[in-house]
Design a protein around this motif. Structure first.
Motif, PDB file in Angstrom:
ATOM      1  N   GLY A 162       0.563  -1.210  -0.018  1.00  0.00           N
ATOM      2  CA  GLY A 162       0.081   0.163   0.094  1.00  0.00           C
ATOM      3  C   GLY A 162       1.018   1.152   0.011  1.00  0.00           C
ATOM      4  N   ARG A 163       2.194   0.896  -0.372  1.00  0.00           N
ATOM      5  CA  ARG A 163       3.152   2.401  -0.230  1.00  0.00           C
ATOM      6  C   ARG A 163       3.297   2.545  -1.716  1.00  0.00           C
ATOM      7  NH1 ARG A 163       5.504   3.645   4.443  1.00  0.00           N
ATOM      8  NH2 ARG A 163       5.310   2.078   6.356  1.00  0.00           N
ATOM      9  N   PRO A 164       3.482   3.961  -2.103  1.00  0.00           N
ATOM     10  CA  PRO A 164       3.471   4.400  -3.231  1.00  0.00           C
ATOM     11  C   PRO A 164       5.061   4.178  -3.719  1.00  0.00           C
ATOM     12  CG  PRO A 164       3.393   6.136  -1.968  1.00  0.00           C
ATOM     13  CD  PRO A 164       2.975   5.051  -0.829  1.00  0.00           C
ATOM     14  N   ASP A 165       5.204   3.974  -4.904  1.00  0.00           N
ATOM     15  CA  ASP A 165       6.688   3.825  -5.561  1.00  0.00           C
ATOM     16  C   ASP A 165       7.695   4.808  -4.988  1.00  0.00           C
ATOM     17  OD1 ASP A 165       5.380   1.827  -6.962  1.00  0.00           O
ATOM     18  OD2 ASP A 165       5.554   2.867  -8.870  1.00  0.00           O
ATOM     19  N   LYS A 166       7.494   6.019  -4.760  1.00  0.00           N
ATOM     20  CA  LYS A 166       8.210   7.045  -4.252  1.00  0.00           C
ATOM     21  C   LYS A 166       8.785   6.644  -2.828  1.00  0.00           C
ATOM     22  CE  LYS A 166       6.903  11.012  -6.699  1.00  0.00           C
ATOM     23  NZ  LYS A 166       6.222  12.671  -6.660  1.00  0.00           N
ATOM     24  N   ASN A 167       7.699   6.087  -2.136  1.00  0.00           N
ATOM     25  CA  ASN A 167       8.077   5.426  -0.685  1.00  0.00           C
ATOM     26  C   ASN A 167       9.090   4.462  -0.854  1.00  0.00           C
ATOM     27  OD1 ASN A 167       6.414   4.603   2.120  1.00  0.00           O
ATOM     28  ND2 ASN A 167       7.294   6.651   1.881  1.00  0.00           N
ATOM     29  N   TRP A 168       8.891   3.596  -1.931  1.00  0.00           N
ATOM     30  CA  TRP A 168       9.818   2.525  -1.767  1.00  0.00           C
ATOM     31  C   TRP A 168      11.225   2.778  -2.308  1.00  0.00           C
ATOM     32  CZ3 TRP A 168       9.784  -2.701  -0.471  1.00  0.00           C
ATOM     33  CH2 TRP A 168       8.369  -3.064   0.019  1.00  0.00           C
ATOM     34  N   GLU A 169      11.281   3.891  -3.327  1.00  0.00           N
ATOM     35  CA  GLU A 169      12.516   4.367  -3.852  1.00  0.00           C
ATOM     36  C   GLU A 169      13.471   5.081  -2.951  1.00  0.00           C
ATOM     37  OE1 GLU A 169      11.138   6.344  -7.083  1.00  0.00           O
ATOM     38  OE2 GLU A 169      10.384   4.718  -8.145  1.00  0.00           O
ATOM     39  N   GLU A 170      12.624   5.694  -1.848  1.00  0.00           N
ATOM     40  CA  GLU A 170      13.272   6.383  -0.923  1.00  0.00           C
ATOM     41  C   GLU A 170      13.881   5.734   0.421  1.00  0.00           C
ATOM     42  OE1 GLU A 170      12.554  10.456   1.986  1.00  0.00           O
ATOM     43  OE2 GLU A 170      11.059   9.711   0.641  1.00  0.00           O
ATOM     44  N   PHE A 171      13.138   4.549   0.609  1.00  0.00           N
ATOM     45  CA  PHE A 171      13.516   4.016   1.934  1.00  0.00           C
ATOM     46  C   PHE A 171      13.811   2.482   1.716  1.00  0.00           C
ATOM     47  CE2 PHE A 171      10.741   7.410   3.180  1.00  0.00           C
ATOM     48  CZ  PHE A 171      11.301   8.053   4.127  1.00  0.00           C
ATOM     49  N   GLY A 172      13.414   2.000   0.804  1.00  0.00           N
ATOM     50  CA  GLY A 172      13.855   0.410   0.418  1.00  0.00           C
ATOM     51  C   GLY A 172      15.254   0.242  -0.032  1.00  0.00           C
TER      52      GLY A 172
END
Length: 540
Positions: A162-172
């Protein structure tokens, strides 16, 4: 005879308009800027339209209410305006809807009925929720269909995050992001195959479920932004189709998947109404020297109704109304007639503007320019020539009138290629009239607000709208109206079609649907986003 010139190497040249301020002061431009900045009505108009009236789905009483409001607003500014009927649409009105999970625990659920969804006839329906199975083939699925009677059926993919792509790119970490992308692609492919093996499509499947006795169809159309879902139309005719939020859809799905047999209550109130007139709102400031030549300010008036349609296309509507108000106050006697077109049923296939083009060939033949805005709340950053060979000459000339601190954001591209869809400018381009899309800065339009349940007043960036009201609308319209020359319609020769070995033809006008009932979606692509619009079947 129209002459076209072949450009053998490049069809599009990017040009950034020079940033030097104009040497000659223009009193009208100064007055436009002063009125737009010191007496803006954008917030008030937005509150009245979006908060007070709300969404403007074709065929609903709210669309009619909004049209009446716009006409009265124009008249209060001394601008002639009228409603121009061009067809009819299925009548419907949204009502309250409530959803609760009652087993294995009690929880209120966030959801919304889709447009044109049937209701529950004043009752609360309570039953088990089941998932569309992974049938091996159509015969196996038909056998399963006998088990859906009296149940709610979930027919959408369970999203893995449920996390947007920007969230994954920033923290993943790199490996986690790659794994998530791979898993998501795999799940999407598997779910597409699951639907295909039923022997139905995404359009016909809900109808098959209701015919088999299902009491409701449950979907999730996540937009990839937190809390935002795309809200389109229902295909069912007797039972409700609803969208549950990503979070709640996932909760109920996982419980059903693990054998917990979740139960839900569903109360959906909506009204099926008689066919409603479809219309455009046309406002007019009559020209004094060339009244039979036209500058058109263009924005579609209708919206989907998951929210209030604030940025699609409330912002375009507000911009055009504000520009017209300003022009009437500081430029009341234009050389050419200035029209404002607020088109109906754009969301179902540009129908309002297509009807106007079909019904008014005398206007289309004498259009100086159409300026259309329909992609969110951002300031205008792009203007291209739409395949008109000499568009560089006149668009650059008009744009040079715009104050430097406004036009500095705008990059132009000439001559470009003719638009065939996406918004109402295409209806005019296909008819050979110089029409241009005022493309805007994104503000994550494609995920946060485009056709979502979060497209609300609070997402509007009014500073950008003021910028656009000055640019488009007022100064560009003023410059186009005053231009001593009529804008050239000469077209470029389009690229070669590999299948024929000949240049492609200029796109032909498309007839509007004048009696419509929503049935299915078709896909098109604009500015890197894959979008979905609506096509229709006719009433008998």
């Amino acid at each position: 005879m129209k002459r076209s010139i072949l450009l053998p190497f490049l069809l599009s040249v990017t040009v950034v308009i020079a940033q030097k301020p104009s040497i000659d002061k223009d009193a009208v431009v100064d007055a436009i800027v002063t009125e737009a900045t010191q007496n803006s009505q954008l917030e008030v108009l937005g509150h009245e339209l979006l908060d007070g009236i709300g969404p403007r789905l074709v065929g609903t009483p709210e669309m009619k209410q909004a049209g009446d409001w716009a006409i009265e607003k124009y008249k209060s500014w001394g601008i002639a305006a009228h409603s121009e009927k061009w067809g009819e649409w299925r009548g419907w009105q949204r009502g309250p809807a409530h959803f609760e999970m009652t087993y294995p625990r009690v929880k209120s659920l966030e959801g919304m009925q889709l447009a044109w969804s049937p209701g529950t006839n004043g009752k609360t329906v309570s039953t088990e929720v089941i998932i569309l199975p992974a049938a091996a083939n159509g015969a196996e699925f038909e056998k399963w269909l006998s088990t859906v009677k009296g149940k709610f059926v979930m027919i959408s993919l369970l999203q893995p995050t449920g996390r947007p792509d920007k969230n994954w790119e920033e923290f993943g970490i790199k490996e986690s992001v790659a794994k998530m992308n791979k898993d998501r692609d795999s799940l999407f492919t598997e779910w597409t195959e699951r639907i295909s093996k039923t022997g139905y499509t995404s359009r016909t499947l809900p109808v098959a479920l209701e015919n088999a006795g299902a009491l409701g169809v449950i979907t999730n159309n996540w937009s990839k932004a937190v809390g935002a879902d795309k809200i389109f139309g229902a295909y069912t005719k007797q039972v409700p189709t609803i969208d549950l939020s990503l979070e709640d859809y996932g909760l109920v799905y996982r419980l059903a998947q693990s054998g917990k047999k979740p139960k839900m209550n569903m109360t959906v109130e909506s009204k099926m109404l008689p066919p409603a007139p479809t219309f455009n709102i046309i406002a007019e400031i009559k020209g004094v020297e060339k009244p039979d030549e036209y500058v058109i300010l263009s924005a579609h008036f209708d919206s989907w109704d998951g929210a209030t349609g604030a940025t699609d296309n409330g912002t375009g509507t507000l911009t055009m109304m504000e520009a017209a108000r300003i022009l009437k106050k500081v430029y009341p006697n234009p050389k050419r007639t200035i029209l404002v077109g607020h088109w109906g049923s754009e969301e179902q296939g540009l129908n309002g503007s297509r009807a106007f083009v079909e019904d008014h060939p005398e206007i289309v033949a004498n259009i100086q320019a159409v300026f259309n805005q329909d992609n969110g709340t951002g300031r205008v950053t792009s203007l291209q020539g739409m395949g008109f060979l000499h568009s560089y000459n006149y668009l650059s000339r008009w744009l040079s009138k715009v104050p430097q601190d406004v036009r500095k954001y705008v990059e132009t591209s000439f001559p470009g290629q003719p638009g065939t869809g996406g918004s109402d400018f295409a209806s005019f381009v296909m008819a050979g009239a110089p029409a241009f899309s005022l493309s805007s800065l994104s503000w994550d339009y494609g995920t946060i607000t485009w056709h979502t349940n979060r497209d609300t007043y609070d997402k509007i960036v009014f500073d950008d709208l003021r910028n656009n009201a000055i640019l488009t609308t007022a100064v560009m319209a003023y410059a186009a109206s005053e231009d001593p020359e009529k804008a050239s319609r000469e077209q470029v020769v389009l690229p070669v079609d590999p299948s024929t070995g000949k240049p492609r033809e200029w796109p032909k006008p498309v007839a509007p649907t004048r009696r419509g009932d929503v049935r299915k979606r078709y896909k098109f692509q604009v500015a890197g986003f894959k979008f979905y619009r609506i096509t229709i079947h006719y009433w008998n």
